[in-house]
Write a protein that holds these residues in place. Structure first.
Motif, mmCIF file in Angstrom:
data_model
loop_
_atom_site.group_PDB
_atom_site.id
_atom_site.type_symbol
_atom_site.label_atom_id
_atom_site.label_comp_id
_atom_site.label_asym_id
_atom_site.label_seq_id
_atom_site.Cartn_x
_atom_site.Cartn_y
_atom_site.Cartn_z
ATOM 1 N N ASN A 190 38.767 53.343 51.657
ATOM 2 C CA ASN A 190 37.713 54.291 51.828
ATOM 3 C C ASN A 190 36.693 54.347 50.530
ATOM 4 O O ASN A 190 36.228 55.405 50.717
ATOM 5 C CB ASN A 190 38.542 55.393 52.403
ATOM 6 N N VAL A 191 36.635 53.359 49.700
ATOM 7 C CA VAL A 191 35.612 53.300 48.693
ATOM 8 C C VAL A 191 34.202 53.073 49.389
ATOM 9 O O VAL A 191 34.240 51.818 50.237
ATOM 10 C CB VAL A 191 35.707 52.624 47.565
ATOM 11 N N ARG A 192 33.181 53.651 49.117
ATOM 12 C CA ARG A 192 31.956 53.037 49.789
ATOM 13 C C ARG A 192 31.593 51.636 49.023
ATOM 14 O O ARG A 192 31.903 51.359 47.822
ATOM 15 C CB ARG A 192 30.797 53.696 48.975
ATOM 16 N N GLU A 193 31.142 50.892 50.084
ATOM 17 C CA GLU A 193 31.001 49.242 49.660
ATOM 18 C C GLU A 193 29.882 49.144 48.163
ATOM 19 O O GLU A 193 30.422 48.306 47.569
ATOM 20 C CB GLU A 193 30.312 48.579 50.824
ATOM 21 N N ASP A 194 29.087 49.960 48.054
ATOM 22 C CA ASP A 194 28.304 49.384 46.991
ATOM 23 C C ASP A 194 28.884 50.043 45.678
ATOM 24 O O ASP A 194 28.776 49.295 44.722
ATOM 25 C CB ASP A 194 26.756 50.058 47.045
ATOM 26 N N SER A 195 29.624 51.002 45.799
ATOM 27 C CA SER A 195 30.549 51.543 44.825
ATOM 28 C C SER A 195 31.714 50.531 44.270
ATOM 29 O O SER A 195 31.835 50.245 43.314
ATOM 30 C CB SER A 195 31.319 52.785 44.858
ATOM 31 N N ALA A 196 32.427 50.038 45.442
ATOM 32 C CA ALA A 196 33.365 49.015 45.247
ATOM 33 C C ALA A 196 32.745 47.799 44.618
ATOM 34 O O ALA A 196 33.584 47.133 43.507
ATOM 35 C CB ALA A 196 33.945 48.543 46.670
ATOM 36 N N ILE A 197 31.361 47.358 44.909
ATOM 37 C CA ILE A 197 31.093 46.192 44.327
ATOM 38 C C ILE A 197 30.800 46.585 42.861
ATOM 39 O O ILE A 197 30.981 45.710 41.985
ATOM 40 C CB ILE A 197 29.805 45.913 44.896
ATOM 41 N N GLY A 198 30.271 47.570 42.299
ATOM 42 C CA GLY A 198 29.989 48.002 41.204
ATOM 43 C C GLY A 198 31.064 48.097 40.442
ATOM 44 O O GLY A 198 31.155 47.539 39.172
ATOM 45 N N ILE A 199 32.146 48.570 40.773
ATOM 46 C CA ILE A 199 33.651 48.384 40.174
ATOM 47 C C ILE A 199 33.892 47.146 39.695
ATOM 48 O O ILE A 199 34.157 46.765 38.580
ATOM 49 C CB ILE A 199 34.737 49.443 40.795
ATOM 50 N N MET A 200 33.998 46.322 40.771
ATOM 51 C CA MET A 200 34.437 45.104 40.641
ATOM 52 C C MET A 200 33.710 44.190 39.520
ATOM 53 O O MET A 200 34.116 43.407 38.635
ATOM 54 C CB MET A 200 34.580 44.093 41.806
ATOM 55 N N TRP A 201 32.151 44.468 39.615
ATOM 56 C CA TRP A 201 31.411 43.889 38.774
ATOM 57 C C TRP A 201 31.515 44.199 37.398
ATOM 58 O O TRP A 201 31.862 43.069 36.666
ATOM 59 C CB TRP A 201 30.099 44.466 39.223
ATOM 60 N N SER A 202 31.851 45.407 36.857
ATOM 61 C CA SER A 202 31.830 45.806 35.695
ATOM 62 C C SER A 202 33.518 45.629 35.060
ATOM 63 O O SER A 202 33.632 45.010 33.849
ATOM 64 C CB SER A 202 31.640 47.087 35.325
ATOM 65 N N VAL A 203 34.602 45.846 36.075
ATOM 66 C CA VAL A 203 35.669 45.503 35.578
ATOM 67 C C VAL A 203 35.845 43.893 35.199
ATOM 68 O O VAL A 203 36.637 43.632 34.282
ATOM 69 C CB VAL A 203 36.819 45.872 36.761
ATOM 70 N N GLY A 204 35.445 42.886 36.098
ATOM 71 C CA GLY A 204 35.334 41.583 35.895
ATOM 72 C C GLY A 204 34.940 41.117 34.368
ATOM 73 O O GLY A 204 35.565 40.556 33.646
ATOM 74 N N MET A 205 33.842 41.775 34.201
ATOM 75 C CA MET A 205 33.071 41.423 32.743
ATOM 76 C C MET A 205 33.920 42.063 31.830
ATOM 77 O O MET A 205 34.209 41.415 30.768
ATOM 78 C CB MET A 205 31.831 42.308 32.881
ATOM 79 N N ALA A 206 34.597 43.375 31.868
ATOM 80 C CA ALA A 206 35.285 43.893 31.045
ATOM 81 C C ALA A 206 36.381 43.041 30.360
ATOM 82 O O ALA A 206 36.669 42.706 29.446
ATOM 83 C CB ALA A 206 35.704 45.400 31.343
#
Lengths: 247, 282
Positions: free
Chosen positions: B88-104
Protein backbone atom coordinates in the motif's frame (compact mmCIF):
# COMPACT_ATOMS: atom_id res chain seq x y z
CA UNK A 1 -35.94 -13.93 -30.13
CA UNK A 2 -33.70 -15.85 -27.79
CA UNK A 3 -32.02 -15.47 -24.47
CA UNK A 4 -28.60 -13.81 -24.47
CA UNK A 5 -27.61 -14.51 -20.90
CA UNK A 6 -29.19 -15.69 -17.71
CA UNK A 7 -28.08 -15.06 -14.11
CA UNK A 8 -29.33 -17.61 -11.59
CA UNK A 9 -28.96 -16.63 -7.91
CA UNK A 10 -25.67 -14.88 -8.56
CA UNK A 11 -23.73 -13.34 -5.69
CA UNK A 12 -20.52 -11.47 -6.32
CA UNK A 13 -18.07 -9.09 -4.72
CA UNK A 14 -14.46 -8.40 -3.91
CA UNK A 15 -12.43 -10.09 -1.16
CA UNK A 16 -14.85 -10.68 1.71
CA UNK A 17 -17.31 -8.04 0.71
CA UNK A 18 -20.48 -9.05 -1.08
CA UNK A 19 -21.59 -6.32 -3.49
CA UNK A 20 -24.40 -8.13 -5.27
CA UNK A 21 -26.61 -10.71 -3.63
CA UNK A 22 -28.81 -13.36 -5.12
CA UNK A 23 -29.33 -11.77 -8.52
CA UNK A 24 -31.62 -13.31 -11.10
CA UNK A 25 -31.46 -11.48 -14.39
CA UNK A 26 -32.18 -12.54 -17.95
CA UNK A 27 -31.70 -10.47 -21.07
CA UNK A 28 -33.32 -11.39 -24.38
CA UNK A 29 -32.65 -10.29 -27.92
CA UNK A 30 -33.91 -6.77 -28.59
CA UNK A 31 -34.38 -5.93 -24.92
CA UNK A 32 -33.53 -2.38 -23.88
CA UNK A 33 -32.77 -2.40 -20.18
CA UNK A 34 -31.95 0.73 -18.21
CA UNK A 35 -29.81 -0.04 -15.17
CA UNK A 36 -30.18 2.45 -12.34
CA UNK A 37 -29.10 2.53 -8.73
CA UNK A 38 -27.02 4.49 -6.23
CA UNK A 39 -23.24 4.78 -6.51
CA UNK A 40 -21.59 1.77 -4.92
CA UNK A 41 -24.82 -0.17 -5.32
CA UNK A 42 -23.21 -2.69 -7.67
CA UNK A 43 -23.92 -1.39 -11.17
CA UNK A 44 -20.28 -1.72 -12.22
CA UNK A 45 -20.02 -5.15 -10.63
CA UNK A 46 -23.07 -6.25 -12.58
CA UNK A 47 -21.44 -5.14 -15.85
CA UNK A 48 -18.19 -6.89 -14.96
CA UNK A 49 -20.12 -10.08 -14.30
CA UNK A 50 -21.91 -9.87 -17.63
CA UNK A 51 -18.65 -9.18 -19.47
CA UNK A 52 -16.99 -12.08 -17.66
CA UNK A 53 -14.32 -9.90 -16.06
CA UNK A 54 -15.14 -11.28 -12.63
CA UNK A 55 -16.60 -14.61 -11.66
CA UNK A 56 -19.62 -15.00 -9.40
CA UNK A 57 -18.98 -16.21 -5.85
CA UNK A 58 -22.21 -18.15 -5.93
CA UNK A 59 -24.79 -18.95 -8.56
CA UNK A 60 -24.35 -19.37 -12.30
CA UNK A 61 -24.26 -17.22 -15.41
CA UNK A 62 -25.26 -18.89 -18.65
CA UNK A 63 -24.61 -17.45 -22.09
CA UNK A 64 -26.64 -18.48 -25.10
CA UNK A 65 -24.55 -18.30 -28.24
CA UNK A 66 -26.00 -19.28 -31.60
CA UNK A 67 -22.56 -20.30 -32.77
CA UNK A 68 -19.32 -20.65 -30.82
CA UNK A 69 -17.56 -17.79 -32.62
CA UNK A 70 -20.34 -15.28 -32.14
CA UNK A 71 -19.56 -12.01 -30.37
CA UNK A 72 -22.17 -11.44 -27.71
CA UNK A 73 -21.15 -8.04 -26.35
CA UNK A 74 -20.22 -4.64 -27.60
CA UNK A 75 -19.05 -2.51 -24.72
CA UNK A 76 -18.93 1.25 -24.30
CA UNK A 77 -17.06 1.91 -21.05
CA UNK A 78 -17.15 5.15 -19.12
CA UNK A 79 -14.87 7.74 -20.61
CA UNK A 80 -12.48 7.91 -17.71
CA UNK A 81 -8.83 7.04 -17.66
CA UNK A 82 -8.40 7.63 -21.38
CA UNK A 83 -5.01 9.21 -22.02
CA UNK A 84 -5.74 12.00 -24.47
CA UNK A 85 -2.10 12.26 -25.50
CA UNK A 86 -1.90 8.61 -26.48
CA UNK A 87 -0.56 8.11 -30.02
CA UNK A 88 -3.45 6.21 -31.59
CA UNK A 89 -5.69 7.09 -34.52
CA UNK A 90 -9.48 7.02 -34.64
CA UNK A 91 -9.35 4.16 -37.14
CA UNK A 92 -7.14 2.09 -34.86
CA UNK A 93 -9.46 2.67 -31.91
CA UNK A 94 -12.48 1.48 -33.88
CA UNK A 95 -10.62 -1.61 -35.12
CA UNK A 96 -9.72 -2.55 -31.53
CA UNK A 97 -13.35 -3.60 -31.18
CA UNK A 98 -12.48 -6.66 -33.26
CA UNK A 99 -9.61 -7.72 -30.99
CA UNK A 100 -11.66 -10.33 -29.13
CA UNK A 101 -12.71 -12.04 -32.33
CA UNK A 102 -9.29 -11.81 -33.98
CA UNK A 103 -7.31 -13.08 -31.02
CA UNK A 104 -3.99 -11.67 -29.84
CA UNK A 105 -2.15 -12.46 -33.07
CA UNK A 106 -4.90 -11.05 -35.25
CA UNK A 107 -4.35 -8.96 -38.34
CA UNK A 108 -6.78 -6.44 -39.77
CA UNK A 109 -7.93 -6.78 -43.37
CA UNK A 110 -9.28 -4.32 -45.87
CA UNK A 111 -12.72 -5.69 -45.10
CA UNK A 112 -12.31 -4.79 -41.42
CA UNK A 113 -11.26 -1.28 -42.37
CA UNK A 114 -14.29 -0.89 -44.61
CA UNK A 115 -16.50 -2.03 -41.72
CA UNK A 116 -14.91 0.60 -39.51
CA UNK A 117 -15.29 3.26 -42.17
CA UNK A 118 -18.97 2.43 -42.68
CA UNK A 119 -19.59 2.83 -38.96
CA UNK A 120 -17.70 6.12 -38.83
CA UNK A 121 -19.80 7.24 -41.79
CA UNK A 122 -22.97 6.29 -39.98
CA UNK A 123 -21.84 8.45 -37.04
CA UNK A 124 -20.89 11.19 -39.52
CA UNK A 125 -17.27 11.36 -38.42
CA UNK A 126 -15.54 9.53 -41.28
CA UNK A 127 -13.44 12.63 -41.99
CA UNK A 128 -11.75 12.17 -38.61
CA UNK A 129 -10.47 8.65 -39.27
CA UNK A 130 -6.77 9.56 -39.29
CA UNK A 131 -6.91 12.04 -36.43
CA UNK A 132 -5.33 11.20 -33.11
CA UNK A 133 -8.00 10.33 -30.56
CA UNK A 134 -6.95 13.24 -28.34
CA UNK A 135 -7.77 15.80 -31.02
CA UNK A 136 -11.50 15.01 -30.85
CA UNK A 137 -14.21 16.63 -28.79
CA UNK A 138 -16.05 14.71 -26.08
CA UNK A 139 -19.02 13.92 -28.31
CA UNK A 140 -16.85 12.86 -31.24
CA UNK A 141 -14.77 10.65 -28.97
CA UNK A 142 -17.90 8.99 -27.62
CA UNK A 143 -19.01 8.30 -31.20
CA UNK A 144 -15.66 6.64 -31.90
CA UNK A 145 -16.02 4.44 -28.83
CA UNK A 146 -19.53 3.56 -29.93
CA UNK A 147 -18.14 2.48 -33.32
CA UNK A 148 -15.60 0.35 -31.45
CA UNK A 149 -18.45 -1.31 -29.55
CA UNK A 150 -20.47 -1.92 -32.70
CA UNK A 151 -17.87 -3.17 -35.15
CA UNK A 152 -18.07 -6.77 -33.97
CA UNK A 153 -21.83 -6.92 -34.66
CA UNK A 154 -22.69 -7.76 -31.07
CA UNK A 155 -26.05 -9.16 -30.03
CA UNK A 156 -25.96 -7.02 -26.91
CA UNK A 157 -24.66 -3.48 -26.60
CA UNK A 158 -23.58 -2.50 -23.08
CA UNK A 159 -23.34 1.22 -22.35
CA UNK A 160 -21.90 2.55 -19.12
CA UNK A 161 -23.03 6.12 -18.47
CA UNK A 162 -22.86 7.11 -22.15
CA UNK A 163 -24.16 10.61 -21.48
CA UNK A 164 -21.37 11.90 -19.27
CA UNK A 165 -19.02 14.49 -20.77
CA UNK A 166 -21.06 14.94 -23.93
CA UNK A 167 -23.05 17.87 -25.18
CA UNK A 168 -26.84 17.92 -25.36
CA UNK A 169 -26.81 17.68 -29.13
CA UNK A 170 -24.88 14.44 -29.08
CA UNK A 171 -27.02 13.08 -26.28
CA UNK A 172 -30.16 13.59 -28.34
CA UNK A 173 -28.56 11.98 -31.39
CA UNK A 174 -27.26 9.13 -29.27
CA UNK A 175 -30.72 8.22 -28.04
CA UNK A 176 -32.15 8.34 -31.55
CA UNK A 177 -29.33 6.10 -32.70
CA UNK A 178 -29.93 3.67 -29.83
CA UNK A 179 -33.59 3.36 -30.78
CA UNK A 180 -32.49 2.40 -34.25
CA UNK A 181 -29.80 0.00 -33.06
CA UNK A 182 -32.29 -1.60 -30.72
CA UNK A 183 -34.03 -3.09 -33.75
CA UNK A 184 -30.85 -5.07 -34.43
CA UNK A 185 -29.56 -5.80 -30.94
CA UNK A 186 -30.35 -5.79 -27.25
CA UNK A 187 -29.07 -2.86 -25.21
CA UNK A 188 -28.17 -2.48 -21.55
CA UNK A 189 -27.60 1.11 -20.50
CA UNK A 190 -26.31 2.15 -17.09
CA UNK A 191 -27.27 5.66 -16.12
CA UNK A 192 -27.70 7.84 -13.08
CA UNK A 193 -30.13 9.98 -14.99
CA UNK A 194 -33.52 8.39 -14.44
CA UNK A 195 -35.35 11.15 -16.28
CA UNK A 196 -33.70 10.39 -19.61
CA UNK A 197 -33.47 6.67 -19.12
CA UNK A 198 -37.19 6.07 -18.68
CA UNK A 199 -38.09 7.79 -21.93
CA UNK A 200 -35.82 5.56 -23.98
CA UNK A 201 -35.59 2.12 -22.40
CA UNK A 202 -38.17 -0.65 -22.40
CA UNK A 203 -37.51 -2.07 -18.96
CA UNK A 204 -35.63 -1.01 -15.83
CA UNK A 205 -33.28 -2.89 -13.51
CA UNK A 206 -32.78 -1.29 -10.09
CA UNK A 207 -29.45 -2.34 -8.63
CA UNK A 208 -28.67 -1.79 -4.97
CA UNK A 209 -26.98 -4.89 -3.53
CA UNK A 210 -29.92 -6.72 -5.05
CA UNK A 211 -31.45 -6.47 -8.49
CA UNK A 212 -35.10 -5.66 -8.94
CA UNK A 213 -36.32 -6.05 -12.47
CA UNK A 214 -39.10 -3.71 -13.43
CA UNK A 215 -40.79 -4.89 -16.62
CA UNK A 216 -41.77 -1.42 -17.84
CA UNK A 217 -40.17 1.96 -18.40
CA UNK A 218 -42.63 3.66 -16.10
CA UNK A 219 -41.56 3.65 -12.52
CA UNK A 220 -42.96 5.53 -9.56
CA UNK A 221 -41.10 6.90 -6.58
CA UNK A 222 -43.08 4.49 -4.41
CA UNK A 223 -41.89 1.57 -6.49
CA UNK A 224 -38.33 2.87 -6.30
CA UNK A 225 -38.64 3.00 -2.52
CA UNK A 226 -40.05 -0.51 -2.48
CA UNK A 227 -37.06 -1.68 -4.53
CA UNK A 228 -34.78 0.00 -1.98
CA UNK A 229 -33.29 1.97 -4.83
CA UNK A 230 -32.56 5.47 -3.58
CA UNK A 231 -31.45 7.39 -6.64
CA UNK A 232 -31.34 10.99 -7.49
CA UNK A 233 -34.26 11.79 -9.71
CA UNK A 234 -33.40 14.30 -12.38
CA UNK A 235 -36.63 15.37 -13.95
CA UNK A 236 -38.06 18.49 -15.40
CA UNK A 237 -40.07 20.64 -13.03
CA UNK A 238 -41.23 19.36 -9.65
CA UNK A 239 -40.59 15.69 -9.10
CA UNK A 240 -43.67 14.04 -10.51
CA UNK A 241 -45.49 11.25 -8.82
CA UNK A 242 -45.01 9.01 -11.76
CA UNK A 243 -41.63 9.66 -13.19
CA UNK A 244 -41.86 10.82 -16.76
CA UNK A 245 -44.18 9.11 -19.12
CA UNK A 246 -42.96 8.98 -22.66
CA UNK A 247 -43.39 12.46 -24.07
CA UNK B 1 35.68 13.66 -35.82
CA UNK B 2 35.41 12.25 -39.29
CA UNK B 3 38.13 9.71 -38.71
CA UNK B 4 35.46 7.97 -36.66
CA UNK B 5 34.39 6.19 -39.80
CA UNK B 6 37.87 5.25 -40.92
CA UNK B 7 38.60 4.13 -37.36
CA UNK B 8 35.60 1.82 -37.38
CA UNK B 9 37.52 -0.62 -39.52
CA UNK B 10 40.78 -0.10 -37.73
CA UNK B 11 39.79 -0.47 -34.12
CA UNK B 12 37.59 -3.27 -32.89
CA UNK B 13 36.24 -1.19 -29.99
CA UNK B 14 34.91 1.50 -32.29
CA UNK B 15 33.24 -1.09 -34.48
CA UNK B 16 31.69 -2.58 -31.33
CA UNK B 17 30.47 0.83 -30.22
CA UNK B 18 29.06 1.56 -33.68
CA UNK B 19 27.15 -1.73 -33.80
CA UNK B 20 25.98 -1.26 -30.22
CA UNK B 21 24.68 2.21 -31.09
CA UNK B 22 22.73 0.80 -34.01
CA UNK B 23 21.28 -2.03 -31.93
CA UNK B 24 20.60 0.13 -28.88
CA UNK B 25 18.68 2.57 -31.07
CA UNK B 26 16.34 -0.21 -32.15
CA UNK B 27 15.72 -1.45 -28.60
CA UNK B 28 15.46 2.07 -27.18
CA UNK B 29 13.14 3.17 -29.99
CA UNK B 30 10.70 0.38 -29.28
CA UNK B 31 10.93 0.49 -25.48
CA UNK B 32 11.02 4.28 -25.42
CA UNK B 33 7.84 4.59 -27.52
CA UNK B 34 6.15 2.12 -25.21
CA UNK B 35 7.12 3.78 -21.92
CA UNK B 36 6.35 7.27 -23.22
CA UNK B 37 2.93 6.21 -24.54
CA UNK B 38 2.11 4.34 -21.32
CA UNK B 39 3.63 7.02 -19.07
CA UNK B 40 6.08 4.61 -17.50
CA UNK B 41 9.02 7.02 -17.77
CA UNK B 42 9.42 7.61 -14.06
CA UNK B 43 9.23 3.87 -13.38
CA UNK B 44 11.92 3.26 -16.00
CA UNK B 45 14.06 5.97 -14.45
CA UNK B 46 13.74 4.22 -11.09
CA UNK B 47 14.78 0.87 -12.54
CA UNK B 48 17.73 2.46 -14.32
CA UNK B 49 19.15 4.19 -11.27
CA UNK B 50 18.45 1.35 -8.88
CA UNK B 51 20.47 -0.96 -11.09
CA UNK B 52 23.59 0.87 -9.88
CA UNK B 53 23.19 -1.10 -6.65
CA UNK B 54 23.96 -4.24 -8.59
CA UNK B 55 26.98 -2.65 -10.25
CA UNK B 56 28.41 -1.64 -6.85
CA UNK B 57 27.97 -5.10 -5.38
CA UNK B 58 29.45 -6.70 -8.49
CA UNK B 59 32.52 -4.48 -8.13
CA UNK B 60 32.90 -5.43 -4.50
CA UNK B 61 32.50 -9.16 -5.10
CA UNK B 62 34.30 -9.10 -8.42
CA UNK B 63 31.75 -10.34 -10.93
CA UNK B 64 30.34 -8.87 -14.14
CA UNK B 65 28.78 -5.47 -13.32
CA UNK B 66 26.19 -5.77 -16.09
CA UNK B 67 24.96 -9.01 -14.55
CA UNK B 68 24.70 -7.23 -11.20
CA UNK B 69 22.77 -4.41 -12.85
CA UNK B 70 20.40 -6.89 -14.47
CA UNK B 71 19.66 -8.61 -11.15
CA UNK B 72 19.03 -5.30 -9.44
CA UNK B 73 16.85 -4.00 -12.26
CA UNK B 74 14.60 -7.05 -12.01
CA UNK B 75 14.45 -6.81 -8.21
CA UNK B 76 13.50 -3.15 -8.55
CA UNK B 77 10.76 -3.78 -11.07
CA UNK B 78 9.17 -6.42 -8.86
CA UNK B 79 9.95 -4.46 -5.68
CA UNK B 80 8.04 -1.42 -6.93
CA UNK B 81 5.14 -3.62 -8.03
CA UNK B 82 4.85 -5.38 -4.66
CA UNK B 83 5.51 -2.24 -2.56
CA UNK B 84 2.63 -0.50 -4.28
CA UNK B 85 0.20 -3.40 -4.57
CA UNK B 86 0.85 -5.39 -1.38
CA UNK B 87 2.22 -2.83 1.07
CA UNK B 88 0.00 0.00 0.00
CA UNK B 89 2.84 2.43 -0.77
CA UNK B 90 1.88 4.92 -3.48
CA UNK B 91 3.53 3.91 -6.72
CA UNK B 92 5.52 7.08 -7.33
CA UNK B 93 6.78 6.98 -3.73
CA UNK B 94 7.77 3.33 -4.20
CA UNK B 95 9.70 4.28 -7.35
CA UNK B 96 11.42 7.15 -5.55
CA UNK B 97 12.45 4.84 -2.71
CA UNK B 98 13.87 2.09 -4.93
CA UNK B 99 15.60 4.73 -7.08
CA UNK B 100 17.69 6.14 -4.24
CA UNK B 101 18.11 2.92 -2.26
CA UNK B 102 19.69 1.30 -5.32
CA UNK B 103 22.03 4.24 -5.83
CA UNK B 104 22.93 4.26 -2.11
CA UNK B 105 23.80 0.55 -2.13
CA UNK B 106 25.87 0.99 -5.27
CA UNK B 107 27.90 3.91 -3.95
CA UNK B 108 28.32 2.18 -0.56
CA UNK B 109 29.94 -0.88 -2.13
CA UNK B 110 32.01 1.06 -4.61
CA UNK B 111 33.60 2.94 -1.71
CA UNK B 112 34.15 -0.29 0.24
CA UNK B 113 36.00 -1.79 -2.73
CA UNK B 114 39.72 -1.33 -2.20
CA UNK B 115 41.65 0.57 -4.84
CA UNK B 116 40.46 2.66 -7.74
CA UNK B 117 37.26 1.59 -9.49
CA UNK B 118 38.43 1.88 -13.09
CA UNK B 119 35.22 1.87 -15.08
CA UNK B 120 32.96 3.51 -12.57
CA UNK B 121 32.61 6.73 -14.52
CA UNK B 122 31.75 4.78 -17.63
CA UNK B 123 28.82 3.13 -15.87
CA UNK B 124 27.48 6.50 -14.83
CA UNK B 125 28.06 8.41 -18.08
CA UNK B 126 28.70 5.75 -20.70
CA UNK B 127 31.84 4.95 -22.63
CA UNK B 128 32.50 3.61 -26.09
CA UNK B 129 35.66 1.98 -24.87
CA UNK B 130 33.86 -0.56 -22.73
CA UNK B 131 31.45 -2.05 -25.24
CA UNK B 132 32.41 -5.69 -25.79
CA UNK B 133 31.62 -8.12 -28.56
CA UNK B 134 29.49 -10.00 -26.06
CA UNK B 135 27.40 -6.86 -25.45
CA UNK B 136 26.81 -6.54 -29.18
CA UNK B 137 25.55 -10.12 -29.39
CA UNK B 138 23.32 -9.68 -26.34
CA UNK B 139 21.84 -6.55 -27.90
CA UNK B 140 21.30 -8.38 -31.17
CA UNK B 141 19.41 -11.13 -29.33
CA UNK B 142 17.31 -8.58 -27.45
CA UNK B 143 16.46 -6.71 -30.66
CA UNK B 144 15.43 -9.85 -32.50
CA UNK B 145 13.25 -11.06 -29.62
CA UNK B 146 11.60 -7.67 -29.28
CA UNK B 147 11.03 -7.17 -33.01
CA UNK B 148 9.38 -10.59 -33.31
CA UNK B 149 7.26 -9.98 -30.22
CA UNK B 150 6.10 -6.58 -31.43
CA UNK B 151 5.32 -7.81 -34.93
CA UNK B 152 3.30 -10.77 -33.66
CA UNK B 153 1.47 -8.94 -30.90
CA UNK B 154 1.41 -5.37 -32.11
CA UNK B 155 -2.32 -4.83 -31.73
CA UNK B 156 -2.80 -6.26 -28.24
CA UNK B 157 0.25 -4.26 -27.09
CA UNK B 158 -1.16 -1.06 -28.59
CA UNK B 159 -4.68 -1.61 -27.33
CA UNK B 160 -3.62 -2.65 -23.83
CA UNK B 161 -1.46 0.44 -23.57
CA UNK B 162 -4.27 2.68 -24.77
CA UNK B 163 -7.21 1.28 -22.83
CA UNK B 164 -6.48 -1.71 -20.62
CA UNK B 165 -10.04 -1.86 -19.27
CA UNK B 166 -11.43 -2.33 -22.73
CA UNK B 167 -8.68 -4.69 -23.89
CA UNK B 168 -9.49 -6.96 -20.95
CA UNK B 169 -13.08 -7.28 -22.15
CA UNK B 170 -11.59 -8.43 -25.47
CA UNK B 171 -9.89 -11.33 -23.67
CA UNK B 172 -6.34 -9.97 -23.88
CA UNK B 173 -4.22 -11.54 -21.12
CA UNK B 174 -3.15 -8.25 -19.55
CA UNK B 175 -0.86 -9.65 -16.83
CA UNK B 176 1.19 -11.79 -19.21
CA UNK B 177 1.73 -8.89 -21.60
CA UNK B 178 2.62 -6.46 -18.81
CA UNK B 179 5.27 -8.80 -17.42
CA UNK B 180 6.83 -9.56 -20.80
CA UNK B 181 6.93 -5.89 -21.74
CA UNK B 182 8.38 -4.97 -18.35
CA UNK B 183 11.07 -7.60 -18.93
CA UNK B 184 11.91 -5.98 -22.29
CA UNK B 185 12.09 -2.55 -20.66
CA UNK B 186 14.41 -3.88 -17.96
CA UNK B 187 16.77 -5.73 -20.30
CA UNK B 188 16.92 -2.77 -22.69
CA UNK B 189 17.87 -0.49 -19.82
CA UNK B 190 20.60 -2.82 -18.58
CA UNK B 191 22.13 -3.40 -22.02
CA UNK B 192 22.14 0.34 -22.79
CA UNK B 193 24.11 1.21 -19.66
CA UNK B 194 27.55 0.74 -21.25
CA UNK B 195 26.80 3.10 -24.08
CA UNK B 196 25.02 5.97 -22.34
CA UNK B 197 25.44 5.30 -18.62
CA UNK B 198 22.89 5.21 -15.83
CA UNK B 199 22.53 8.92 -15.23
CA UNK B 200 21.74 9.75 -18.86
CA UNK B 201 19.88 6.67 -20.01
CA UNK B 202 16.35 7.92 -19.56
CA UNK B 203 16.86 10.63 -22.21
CA UNK B 204 17.89 8.03 -24.76
CA UNK B 205 14.52 6.36 -24.16
CA UNK B 206 12.36 9.48 -24.00
CA UNK B 207 13.83 12.10 -26.35
CA UNK B 208 13.43 10.16 -29.66
CA UNK B 209 9.70 9.41 -29.14
CA UNK B 210 9.18 12.98 -27.97
CA UNK B 211 10.72 14.27 -31.19
CA UNK B 212 8.77 11.75 -33.28
CA UNK B 213 5.54 12.67 -31.50
CA UNK B 214 5.84 16.18 -32.92
CA UNK B 215 5.23 14.77 -36.38
CA UNK B 216 3.24 11.56 -36.01
CA UNK B 217 0.29 10.51 -33.89
CA UNK B 218 0.49 6.83 -34.74
CA UNK B 219 2.21 4.36 -32.43
CA UNK B 220 3.74 2.38 -35.29
CA UNK B 221 5.35 5.42 -36.90
CA UNK B 222 6.40 6.60 -33.47
CA UNK B 223 8.46 3.43 -33.08
CA UNK B 224 9.98 3.61 -36.59
CA UNK B 225 10.96 7.25 -36.35
CA UNK B 226 12.21 6.89 -32.76
CA UNK B 227 14.62 4.19 -33.95
CA UNK B 228 15.87 6.41 -36.77
CA UNK B 229 16.19 9.49 -34.57
CA UNK B 230 17.90 7.46 -31.88
CA UNK B 231 20.37 6.11 -34.41
CA UNK B 232 21.29 9.54 -35.77
CA UNK B 233 21.64 10.82 -32.20
CA UNK B 234 23.81 7.97 -30.93
CA UNK B 235 26.11 7.94 -33.96
CA UNK B 236 26.57 11.72 -33.82
CA UNK B 237 27.19 11.39 -30.09
CA UNK B 238 29.74 8.63 -30.61
CA UNK B 239 31.63 10.67 -33.20
CA UNK B 240 31.85 13.67 -30.90
CA UNK B 241 32.74 11.43 -27.98
CA UNK B 242 35.53 9.82 -29.96
CA UNK B 243 36.81 13.12 -31.27
CA UNK B 244 36.78 15.10 -28.04
CA UNK B 245 37.34 12.23 -25.60
CA UNK B 246 34.18 13.00 -23.63
CA UNK B 247 31.92 10.26 -22.13
CA UNK B 248 29.60 9.01 -24.88
CA UNK B 249 26.46 9.32 -22.75
CA UNK B 250 26.81 13.09 -22.51
CA UNK B 251 27.48 13.61 -26.20
CA UNK B 252 24.63 11.31 -27.25
CA UNK B 253 22.11 13.07 -25.03
CA UNK B 254 23.29 16.51 -26.14
CA UNK B 255 23.01 15.42 -29.76
CA UNK B 256 19.46 14.22 -29.14
CA UNK B 257 18.48 17.42 -27.37
CA UNK B 258 19.94 19.44 -30.22
CA UNK B 259 17.81 17.39 -32.62
CA UNK B 260 14.78 18.05 -30.45
CA UNK B 261 15.30 21.81 -30.65
CA UNK B 262 15.65 21.67 -34.42
CA UNK B 263 12.55 19.46 -34.68
CA UNK B 264 10.59 21.87 -32.52
CA UNK B 265 11.61 24.69 -34.84
CA UNK B 266 10.58 22.71 -37.93
CA UNK B 267 7.22 21.93 -36.32
CA UNK B 268 6.73 25.59 -35.52
CA UNK B 269 7.41 26.58 -39.12
CA UNK B 270 5.13 23.80 -40.41
CA UNK B 271 2.30 24.99 -38.17
CA UNK B 272 2.80 28.57 -39.37
CA UNK B 273 2.72 27.47 -43.01
CA UNK B 274 -0.43 25.43 -42.44
CA UNK B 275 -2.24 28.27 -40.71
CA UNK B 276 -1.21 30.74 -43.42
CA UNK B 277 -2.49 28.33 -46.09
CA UNK B 278 -5.77 28.02 -44.26
CA UNK B 279 -6.04 31.78 -43.89
CA UNK B 280 -5.52 32.33 -47.61
CA UNK B 281 -8.15 29.68 -48.37
CA UNK B 282 -10.84 31.50 -46.38
Amino acid sequence: MGKIFEFTSVSAGYDDEIVLKDVNFTVWDNDFVGVIGPNGGGKTTLLKLILGEIKPKRGTIKYFKHEPNEVLFGYLPQVIGIDKKFPISVMEVVLSGLLGRKGIMGRYTGHDKRLALNLLQRMEIQHLKDKAIGELSGGQMQRVFLCRALISHPRLLILDEPNTFVDNKFEKELYELLQELNKEMAIIMVSHDLGTITTHVKTIACVNRQLHYHPSNLITTDQLAAYDCPIQIIAHGPVPHTVLHKH
Amino acid sequence: MLHFFSDIFQYQFILNAFLAALLVSIAAGIVGSYIVARRLVFLSGGITHASFGGIGIAYYLGFNPILGAAIFAVITAFGIESLSSKYNVREDSAIGIMWSVGMAIGIFFVFLTPGYAPNLMSFLFGSILTVTKQDVFLLLGLDLAMIIFFILFYYPILYLAFDANYARTQRVPEKVFSYILMAFVTVTIVLSIRLVGIILLISLLTVPPTIANLFTKKFKYLIYSSILIGFVGTITGLMVSHGLNVPSGTTIILALIFMFLIARLIRLIMDKVISIKQLSKN
